[in-house]
Design a protein around this motif. Structure first.
Motif, PDB file in Angstrom:
ATOM      1  N   CYS A  16      21.322 -20.872   3.932  1.00 59.16           N
ATOM      2  CA  CYS A  16      20.951 -20.076   5.098  1.00 59.16           C
ATOM      3  C   CYS A  16      21.446 -18.654   4.866  1.00 59.16           C
ATOM      4  O   CYS A  16      22.649 -18.428   4.746  1.00 59.16           O
ATOM      5  N   HIS A  17      20.532 -17.703   4.811  1.00 59.54           N
ATOM      6  CA  HIS A  17      20.872 -16.339   4.440  1.00 59.54           C
ATOM      7  C   HIS A  17      21.025 -15.400   5.633  1.00 59.54           C
ATOM      8  O   HIS A  17      21.161 -14.194   5.446  1.00 59.54           O
ATOM      9  N   SER A  18      20.991 -15.943   6.847  1.00 59.42           N
ATOM     10  CA  SER A  18      21.067 -15.090   8.033  1.00 59.42           C
ATOM     11  C   SER A  18      21.959 -15.747   9.077  1.00 59.42           C
ATOM     12  O   SER A  18      22.114 -16.969   9.118  1.00 59.42           O
ATOM     13  N   TRP A  19      22.520 -14.919   9.959  1.00 58.88           N
ATOM     14  CA  TRP A  19      23.287 -15.421  11.079  1.00 58.88           C
ATOM     15  C   TRP A  19      22.371 -16.131  12.067  1.00 58.88           C
ATOM     16  O   TRP A  19      21.250 -15.683  12.323  1.00 58.88           O
ATOM     17  N   ARG A  20      22.856 -17.219  12.632  1.00 59.25           N
ATOM     18  CA  ARG A  20      22.222 -17.840  13.785  1.00 59.25           C
ATOM     19  C   ARG A  20      23.044 -17.430  15.002  1.00 59.25           C
ATOM     20  O   ARG A  20      24.237 -17.711  15.073  1.00 59.25           O
ATOM     21  N   GLU A  21      22.402 -16.770  15.927  1.00 59.65           N
ATOM     22  CA  GLU A  21      23.095 -16.127  17.051  1.00 59.65           C
ATOM     23  C   GLU A  21      24.007 -17.095  17.778  1.00 59.65           C
ATOM     24  O   GLU A  21      23.591 -18.159  18.229  1.00 59.65           O
ATOM     25  N   GLY A  22      25.290 -16.717  17.892  1.00 58.27           N
ATOM     26  CA  GLY A  22      26.251 -17.517  18.630  1.00 58.27           C
ATOM     27  C   GLY A  22      26.681 -18.779  17.943  1.00 58.27           C
ATOM     28  O   GLY A  22      27.350 -19.625  18.539  1.00 58.27           O
ATOM     29  N   MET A  23      26.334 -18.932  16.640  1.00 60.47           N
ATOM     30  CA  MET A  23      26.637 -20.196  15.962  1.00 60.47           C
ATOM     31  C   MET A  23      27.359 -19.981  14.641  1.00 60.47           C
ATOM     32  O   MET A  23      28.577 -19.888  14.585  1.00 60.47           O
TER      33      MET A  23
END
Length: 293
Positions: A47-54
């Motif tokens: 996973c190359h991106s932030w998942r908001e709030g996680m």
């Protein structure tokens, strides 16, 4: 049609499109046992991106790792409707761009996100995935560049051989001057090129849809003012018909704060009559913002 990613079946391009649609449907309906039937037990998801709030960028290994990621996501969000925007298949690899709604449990709000997944198969099952995930910019129409019915039946040729499409994409993305070369952008892109950057415009000023090569060059210059970029690596470029896609790793340094970091980007281009007429890009917006705060 393939059932459960059978190891005894060599998957055609049509089969892979079916599997991708089934995997996304299983994910959004939370049918995780069936989802697991399409992937190898040792599958690796980057996973190359932030998942908001996680969670931030991370690597999840094996079917149990995927279930843990799904569990953590479901603790925060309820998956809703989704749609597939585009699928490109090239040999044992493919990439899908899709969009989905997610309802956050703590505030009831619905968030729309754009996503891209690169997949690689071996012996009939998915063994590797790379994920890019960002907020959908509301200035972008629901479906980018809707083709005409005639184009759907008979896609326009790219006007270039496969090798030249790959060479141009690689030359533009493996830049050595800190940003893509303006002269090459002017030479190889159509004057009315459509460029689309995934992300929330409140965080990424140039997120959304832009038209024209001048707009694209303006965005390239704006990024170069804020950041130094050093390409570190480029994946295999996938090509089907007039479309090409890849993901790449770039080292970034914010000129103001001096903070550095490495993040990945995904790029999608479409050729027509020898020119690039559309480009779409994903990047880890949150990681870049943290470098400048």
């Amino acid at each position: 049609m393939p059932v459960g990613g059978s190891r005894d079946l060599a998957l055609s391009a049509t089969d892979k499109r079916f599997v991708i649609a089934e995997m996304l449907d299983c994910r959004m309906r939370r049918h995780y046992d069936r989802f697991a039937s399409f992937v190898d037990p040792g599958v690796v998801l980057s996973c190359h991106s932030w998942r908001e709030g996680m969670v931030g960028p991370a690597v999840w290994r094996g079917a149990d790792g995927l279930r843990e990621l799904f569990r953590r996501t479901d603790e925060n969000y309820l998956p809703g409707d989704h749609e597939i925007i585009d699928v490109l298949v090239d040999g044992d690899e493919a990439v899908v761009r899709w969009r989905a709604d997610w309802r956050r449990h703590d505030n009831g709000r619905i968030y729309t996100n754009d996503a891209a997944h690169f997949l690689r198969w071996d012996q009939g099952r998915v063994v590797e995935m790379h994920e890019f995930f960002d907020a959908h910019c509301r200035s972008t129409p629901a479906c980018a560049c809707l083709p005409s019915f005639e184009t759907l039946l008979t896609p326009r040729p790219p006007g270039l051989p496969r090798g030249e499409m790959e060479r141009r994409a690689r030359r533009l993305l493996e830049f050595e001057s800190g940003s893509p070369e303006p002269a090459l952008v002017l030479k190889w892109c159509a004057p009315d090129i459509i460029c689309d950057f995934a992300g929330d415009r409140a965080r990424l000023p140039y997120a959304g849809r832009h038209t024209g090569v001048d707009a694209l060059l303006g965005i390239i210059r704006a990024v170069h003012v804020d950041f130094e970029q050093r390409p570190l690596g480029l994946s295999r470029i996938l090509i089907e018909d007039a479309r090409a896609a890849c993901w790449r790793q770039v080292e970034w340094r914010h000129r103001g704060t001096g903070r550095t970091g490495v993040c990945e980007l995904a790029d999608f281009v479409r050729f027509d009559n020898g020119l690039i007429v559309e480009c779409i890009e994903f990047r880890d917006t949150v990681s870049l913002l943290r470098m400048q705060d």
